[in-house]
Motif scaffolding. Sequence first.
Motif, PDB file in Angstrom:
ATOM      1  N   SER A  62       0.884  -1.173   0.000  1.00 32.04           N
ATOM      2  CA  SER A  62       0.000   0.000   0.000  1.00 32.04           C
ATOM      3  C   SER A  62       0.915   1.214   0.000  1.00 32.04           C
ATOM      4  CB  SER A  62      -0.920   0.023   1.229  1.00 32.04           C
ATOM      5  OG  SER A  62      -0.159   0.142   2.418  1.00 32.04           O
ATOM      6  N   LEU A  63       0.401   2.358  -0.433  1.00 34.50           N
ATOM      7  CA  LEU A  63       1.214   3.569  -0.454  1.00 34.50           C
ATOM      8  C   LEU A  63       0.827   4.467   0.712  1.00 34.50           C
ATOM      9  CD1 LEU A  63       1.369   4.499  -4.256  1.00 34.50           C
ATOM     10  CD2 LEU A  63       3.071   3.296  -2.878  1.00 34.50           C
ATOM     11  N   LYS A  64       1.825   4.937   1.438  1.00 33.73           N
ATOM     12  CA  LYS A  64       1.617   5.847   2.566  1.00 33.73           C
ATOM     13  C   LYS A  64       2.414   7.120   2.320  1.00 33.73           C
ATOM     14  CE  LYS A  64      -0.580   2.565   4.831  1.00 33.73           C
ATOM     15  NZ  LYS A  64      -2.053   2.618   5.016  1.00 33.73           N
ATOM     16  N   VAL A  65       1.881   8.240   2.773  1.00 30.46           N
ATOM     17  CA  VAL A  65       2.605   9.499   2.599  1.00 30.46           C
ATOM     18  C   VAL A  65       3.087  10.000   3.952  1.00 30.46           C
ATOM     19  CG1 VAL A  65       1.426  10.151   0.485  1.00 30.46           C
ATOM     20  CG2 VAL A  65       0.456  10.844   2.671  1.00 30.46           C
ATOM     21  N   PHE A  66       4.252  10.589   3.936  1.00 30.54           N
ATOM     22  CA  PHE A  66       4.919  11.031   5.156  1.00 30.54           C
ATOM     23  C   PHE A  66       4.072  12.032   5.932  1.00 30.54           C
ATOM     24  CE2 PHE A  66       8.056  13.363   7.640  1.00 30.54           C
ATOM     25  CZ  PHE A  66       8.874  12.348   8.119  1.00 30.54           C
ATOM     26  N   GLU A  67       3.360  12.895   5.195  1.00 30.06           N
ATOM     27  CA  GLU A  67       2.571  13.953   5.844  1.00 30.06           C
ATOM     28  C   GLU A  67       1.451  13.394   6.720  1.00 30.06           C
ATOM     29  OE1 GLU A  67       4.948  15.603   2.730  1.00 30.06           O
ATOM     30  OE2 GLU A  67       3.559  13.895   2.727  1.00 30.06           O
ATOM     31  N   LEU A 110       5.434   4.129   8.613  1.00 27.97           N
ATOM     32  CA  LEU A 110       6.554   5.055   8.476  1.00 27.97           C
ATOM     33  C   LEU A 110       7.585   4.531   7.483  1.00 27.97           C
ATOM     34  CD1 LEU A 110       8.013   7.628   9.240  1.00 27.97           C
ATOM     35  CD2 LEU A 110       8.947   6.458  11.253  1.00 27.97           C
ATOM     36  N   SER A 111       7.862   3.238   7.526  1.00 30.91           N
ATOM     37  CA  SER A 111       8.870   2.693   6.610  1.00 30.91           C
ATOM     38  C   SER A 111       8.411   2.787   5.160  1.00 30.91           C
ATOM     39  CB  SER A 111       9.198   1.241   6.982  1.00 30.91           C
ATOM     40  OG  SER A 111       8.075   0.407   6.835  1.00 30.91           O
ATOM     41  N   ILE A 112       7.117   2.574   4.909  1.00 29.08           N
ATOM     42  CA  ILE A 112       6.605   2.731   3.547  1.00 29.08           C
ATOM     43  C   ILE A 112       6.688   4.193   3.134  1.00 29.08           C
ATOM     44  CG2 ILE A 112       4.536   2.648   2.104  1.00 29.08           C
ATOM     45  CD1 ILE A 112       3.707   0.110   3.538  1.00 29.08           C
ATOM     46  N   ALA A 113       6.287   5.091   4.028  1.00 28.66           N
ATOM     47  CA  ALA A 113       6.333   6.527   3.718  1.00 28.66           C
ATOM     48  C   ALA A 113       7.753   6.966   3.379  1.00 28.66           C
ATOM     49  CB  ALA A 113       5.783   7.337   4.888  1.00 28.66           C
ATOM     50  N   LEU A 114       8.733   6.455   4.115  1.00 24.83           N
ATOM     51  CA  LEU A 114      10.129   6.787   3.827  1.00 24.83           C
ATOM     52  C   LEU A 114      10.574   6.185   2.493  1.00 24.83           C
ATOM     53  CD1 LEU A 114      11.751   6.329   7.360  1.00 24.83           C
ATOM     54  CD2 LEU A 114      11.187   8.466   6.198  1.00 24.83           C
ATOM     55  N   VAL A 116       8.603   5.635  -0.041  1.00 26.31           N
ATOM     56  CA  VAL A 116       7.964   6.448  -1.079  1.00 26.31           C
ATOM     57  C   VAL A 116       8.761   7.728  -1.314  1.00 26.31           C
ATOM     58  CG1 VAL A 116       5.916   7.842  -1.616  1.00 26.31           C
ATOM     59  CG2 VAL A 116       5.641   5.506  -0.757  1.00 26.31           C
ATOM     60  N   GLU A 117       9.218   8.360  -0.219  1.00 23.89           N
ATOM     61  CA  GLU A 117      10.029   9.578  -0.353  1.00 23.89           C
ATOM     62  C   GLU A 117      11.328   9.275  -1.110  1.00 23.89           C
ATOM     63  OE1 GLU A 117       9.307  12.710   0.396  1.00 23.89           O
ATOM     64  OE2 GLU A 117       7.335  12.111   1.126  1.00 23.89           O
ATOM     65  N   ALA A 118      11.917   8.119  -0.829  1.00 17.37           N
ATOM     66  CA  ALA A 118      13.145   7.737  -1.534  1.00 17.37           C
ATOM     67  C   ALA A 118      12.880   7.574  -3.032  1.00 17.37           C
ATOM     68  CB  ALA A 118      13.706   6.438  -0.941  1.00 17.37           C
ATOM     69  N   CYS A 119      11.778   6.912  -3.371  1.00 24.30           N
ATOM     70  CA  CYS A 119      11.424   6.724  -4.783  1.00 24.30           C
ATOM     71  C   CYS A 119      11.195   8.067  -5.472  1.00 24.30           C
ATOM     72  CB  CYS A 119      10.184   5.849  -4.914  1.00 24.30           C
ATOM     73  SG  CYS A 119      10.433   4.111  -4.471  1.00 24.30           S
ATOM     74  N   LYS A 120      10.570   8.995  -4.764  1.00 28.55           N
ATOM     75  CA  LYS A 120      10.333  10.321  -5.331  1.00 28.55           C
ATOM     76  C   LYS A 120      11.635  11.042  -5.654  1.00 28.55           C
ATOM     77  CE  LYS A 120       5.868  11.300  -3.105  1.00 28.55           C
ATOM     78  NZ  LYS A 120       5.183  12.155  -2.089  1.00 28.55           N
ATOM     79  N   LYS A 121      12.685  10.675  -4.927  1.00 31.15           N
ATOM     80  CA  LYS A 121      13.998  11.282  -5.172  1.00 31.15           C
ATOM     81  C   LYS A 121      14.822  10.469  -6.177  1.00 31.15           C
ATOM     82  CE  LYS A 121      14.262  13.435  -0.582  1.00 31.15           C
ATOM     83  NZ  LYS A 121      14.194  14.824  -1.070  1.00 31.15           N
ATOM     84  N   GLY A 122      14.171   9.490  -6.790  1.00 29.06           N
ATOM     85  CA  GLY A 122      14.852   8.687  -7.797  1.00 29.06           C
ATOM     86  C   GLY A 122      15.724   7.587  -7.241  1.00 29.06           C
TER      87      GLY A 122
END
Length: 241
Positions: A62-67, A110-114, A116-122
């Motif tokens: 599932s996708l989680k967002v940090f916010e 939290l680990s998924i959210a992190l 996702v943030e990593a993927c957003k940064k390529g």
Amino acid sequence: MLTHEIAAYCKALRLSQNIAEMSEKLQAESHQEYLLQLLKSELEHREQARKDKLLKNAGFYSLKVFEDFRFDEVTLPAGVTPEYLKNVEFLNTKTNLVMYGNVGTGKTFLSIALGVEACKKGIETRFFRTAALVNKLSEAKKSGTLSAFMKQIAKAELVVCDEWGYVPLDRVGAQLLFEVISECYERKTLIINTNIQFSRWVNVFYDEQMTGAILDRVLHHCHLLLFPGSSHRMRESGLAQ
């Protein structure tokens, strides 16, 4: 009609259809400016497509967002802030994260959210339930494709092992997981989510020497995040005491 011809040339040149689509929308005062805008649009399209592919290939269930994550029930170590985590700065120093606490306290979120943030940064990321990872490793070993599977893991800069220690491992499974940990040591960042105290990891791996070697590699460069609360799901159901 011209759009169809442009699309055909894009296909022949192995360019994305984004160029054909944007060719009708862009306006410019000169040919050079038009070309510049078109090239910038194509680059942005490719970068977004790569990030979308990273998210798809990461294995998040599932996708989680940090916010959406609340830190009021998480104890962060000295020097670690929510902003530090969101910027995934721990990846710069290949520092691992161990998230320890009861089931349902937000470790997976939290680990998924992190991730996702990593993927957003390529940044290439892989997310596994630990038992599922061990099963995949065992199947790959039996089928003779272990080397290829390990190469897939080796491509990632961030590897997340969720539900660490929830299922006891046999000796072969423990050895294979040790290989993954060794491959990541000081070359990649690990995030491990667990409700098992470090002193009890030997009950999962059934080998004191191997357990010690895993702990040594995981904790050498590591931030420990504590989740001392009760299960959010239990509280929401009204069953928590």
